[in-house]
Design a protein around this motif. Structure first.
Motif, PDB file in Angstrom:
ATOM      1  N   PRO A 114       4.597  14.429   1.324  1.00  0.00           N
ATOM      2  CA  PRO A 114       4.172  14.507   2.713  1.00  0.00           C
ATOM      3  C   PRO A 114       2.392  15.021   2.298  1.00  0.00           C
ATOM      4  N   GLY A 115       1.658  14.651   3.184  1.00  0.00           N
ATOM      5  CA  GLY A 115       0.105  14.733   3.026  1.00  0.00           C
ATOM      6  C   GLY A 115      -0.616  14.316   2.348  1.00  0.00           C
ATOM      7  N   ASP A 116       0.096  13.484   1.011  1.00  0.00           N
ATOM      8  CA  ASP A 116      -0.554  12.503   0.431  1.00  0.00           C
ATOM      9  C   ASP A 116      -1.624  11.505   0.979  1.00  0.00           C
ATOM     10  N   PRO A 117      -2.795  11.371   0.503  1.00  0.00           N
ATOM     11  CA  PRO A 117      -3.669  10.272   1.090  1.00  0.00           C
ATOM     12  C   PRO A 117      -3.497   8.857   1.210  1.00  0.00           C
ATOM     13  N   LYS A 118      -3.518   8.023   2.221  1.00  0.00           N
ATOM     14  CA  LYS A 118      -3.312   6.574   1.840  1.00  0.00           C
ATOM     15  C   LYS A 118      -4.372   6.008   2.343  1.00  0.00           C
ATOM     16  N   PRO A 119      -5.369   6.126   1.198  1.00  0.00           N
ATOM     17  CA  PRO A 119      -6.750   5.398   1.588  1.00  0.00           C
ATOM     18  C   PRO A 119      -6.888   3.897   1.930  1.00  0.00           C
ATOM     19  N   THR A 178       0.939  -1.332  -0.073  1.00  0.00           N
ATOM     20  CA  THR A 178      -0.096  -0.220  -0.070  1.00  0.00           C
ATOM     21  C   THR A 178       0.744   1.217   0.154  1.00  0.00           C
ATOM     22  N   SER A 179       0.285   2.455  -0.651  1.00  0.00           N
ATOM     23  CA  SER A 179       1.317   3.576  -0.752  1.00  0.00           C
ATOM     24  C   SER A 179       0.056   4.593  -0.457  1.00  0.00           C
ATOM     25  N   CYS A 180       0.176   5.800  -1.605  1.00  0.00           N
ATOM     26  CA  CYS A 180      -0.252   6.851  -1.359  1.00  0.00           C
ATOM     27  C   CYS A 180      -1.259   6.955  -2.785  1.00  0.00           C
TER      28      CYS A 180
END
Length: 404
Positions: free
Chosen positions: A158-163, A139-141
């Motif tokens: 930084p701040g990228d969502p990781k659903p 899993t990533s972003c």
């Protein structure tokens, strides 16, 4: 360089041994049926040595390019001595002559199978049907990528969502459905996710248990294959990689090898069908055009590829190429064209069918086919075959196919 030269020599030796065993197949079956075999030699040119045993002269010649098996009376026009006449090949039943003439190709098929079986129990066979199950590897972003450079750069900012990670998806989870829609393959899951947004139910299989997790799918901008930027749903997960080679035990390797052999037979036949249409590209490559890796190669070209494989330690490519060439030689030799074995088989069965029809009509058998009437066609095919050989050798010298 030494490994490359050794690989070229080893591959060439393998092909020469295959052709020699092809002739041995003719000899063994002919003698088993009681036909008169005069000579069996490995190689061509001047004789290095020879000896006689069981009425057959065995020997080795200087040029190690295949070999030959001399069977008395292969056609009714062949000269035979009074002693050989009762054992002349043309006197035997049709099915026996068919077995003898097809034995060379059958030997190639057996050799190819043996090579693949040894691969199966050692390094493994190529995975021809990699699983497309929607199994998560990592899993990533979920990030936007509107240029080719951004799409090829997997770095998360930084701040990228990781659903996926935020919802609790783990490596090894198999996604059964997304938003209630079944996802039997990774591509099905991907297309469903891209069309979704917001909280979405994911049914997954983990350690034999079915779980339901809610993933909040964001919309991000991504560069599509058509060059346009589109808003798509993304969860930040990658598919589990599949093994390139599948290993087998000694028993299940038999089934695995048979299955893979069937695949190679299909591909080999396709190559034979495409052979004439690919020759113009061979000619163009001689004069500087880029060499298509799917164009035919000579034994020289195949040996060079085998040498490169050994130099890089890619023995699976070396062995696959050796097996595929055996399958190709076996199938090509069975084509109903003289002077190949398939042409002789076709003549034998023509005689059998023709005489059957004559018998039904109350007529006597017409006798063996006069091969002198087929000499012109045979000569044309020999010239064409020689020309193809010269062209492929020339292309393999000036513009060879190389491993990527």
């Amino acid at each position: 360089m030494l490994a490359y030269i050794g690989g070229v020599a080893l591959f060439a030796l393998g092909i020469c041994l295959s052709v020699a065993l092809h002739e041995a197949g003719h000899m063994v079956t002919a003698r088993a049926f009681g036909m008169k075999v005069r000579r069996f030699f490995v190689g061509y040119g001047p004789t290095v040595f020879s000896f006689r045993r069981g009425g057959v002269e065995y020997g080795l010649k200087w040029i190690p390019l295949g070999g030959f098996c001399d069977i008395a009376g292969m056609t009714a026009l062949d000269e035979v001595t009074p002693e050989e006449s009762p054992k002349a090949m043309w006197r035997f039943k049709t099915w026996k002559r068919t077995v003898v003439m097809s034995a060379g190709s059958i030997t190639h098929f057996i050799l190819g199978f043996v090579v693949l079986y040894l691969m199966a129990v050692t390094m493994g066979l190529p995975n021809t049907n990699p699983s497309t199950d929607p199994v998560i590897a990592t899993t990533s972003c979920a990030r936007s990528a509107v240029t080719a450079d951004q799409a090829s750069n997997p770095t998360c900012a930084p701040g990228d969502p990781k659903p996926a990670a935020a919802a609790g998806l783990l490596a090894g989870d198999k996604v059964l459905s997304v938003g209630g829609k079944p996802t039997p393959t990774w591509s099905d899951m991907l297309s469903t996710v891209q069309a979704s947004s917001g909280p979405t139910a994911f049914q997954i299989l983990r350690n034999g248990q079915t779980l339901t997790l809610t993933v909040d799918i964001p919309k991000v901008q991504r560069l599509a294959t058509d060059g346009k930027v589109k808003d798509v749903g993304m969860i930040g997960a990658s598919a589990a990689s599949q093994p390139s080679l599948i290993g087998y035990g000694p028993i299940d390797a038999v089934g695995g090898t048979l299955s893979f052999t069937g695949t190679m037979f299909t591909e080999t036949w396709q190559r034979i069908v495409e052979f004439p249409s690919r020759m113009p590209a061979v000619v163009e490559s001689i004069f500087g055009a880029e060499r298509d890796p799917n164009t035919p190669v000579s034994v020289l070209g195949a040996s060079r590829i085998g040498g490169e494989a050994v130099e890089r330690g890619l023995w699976e490519i070396f062995l696959l190429l050796l097996a595929s060439l055996n399958f190709f030689m076996g199938m090509f030799n069975l084509l109903p064209l003289l002077p190949m074995d398939g042409g002789h088989i076709a003549v034998v069965w023509y005689e059998r069918i023709r005489d059957w029809f004559r018998k039904v009509r109350g007529k006597v058998a017409a006798g063996p086919v006069d091969y002198t009437k087929l000499s012109a066609v045979t000569l044309v095919l020999v010239v064409i075959g020689g020309g193809i050989t010269l062209l492929t050798v020339a292309a393999d010298i000036v513009n060879p196919i190389r491993l990527p």
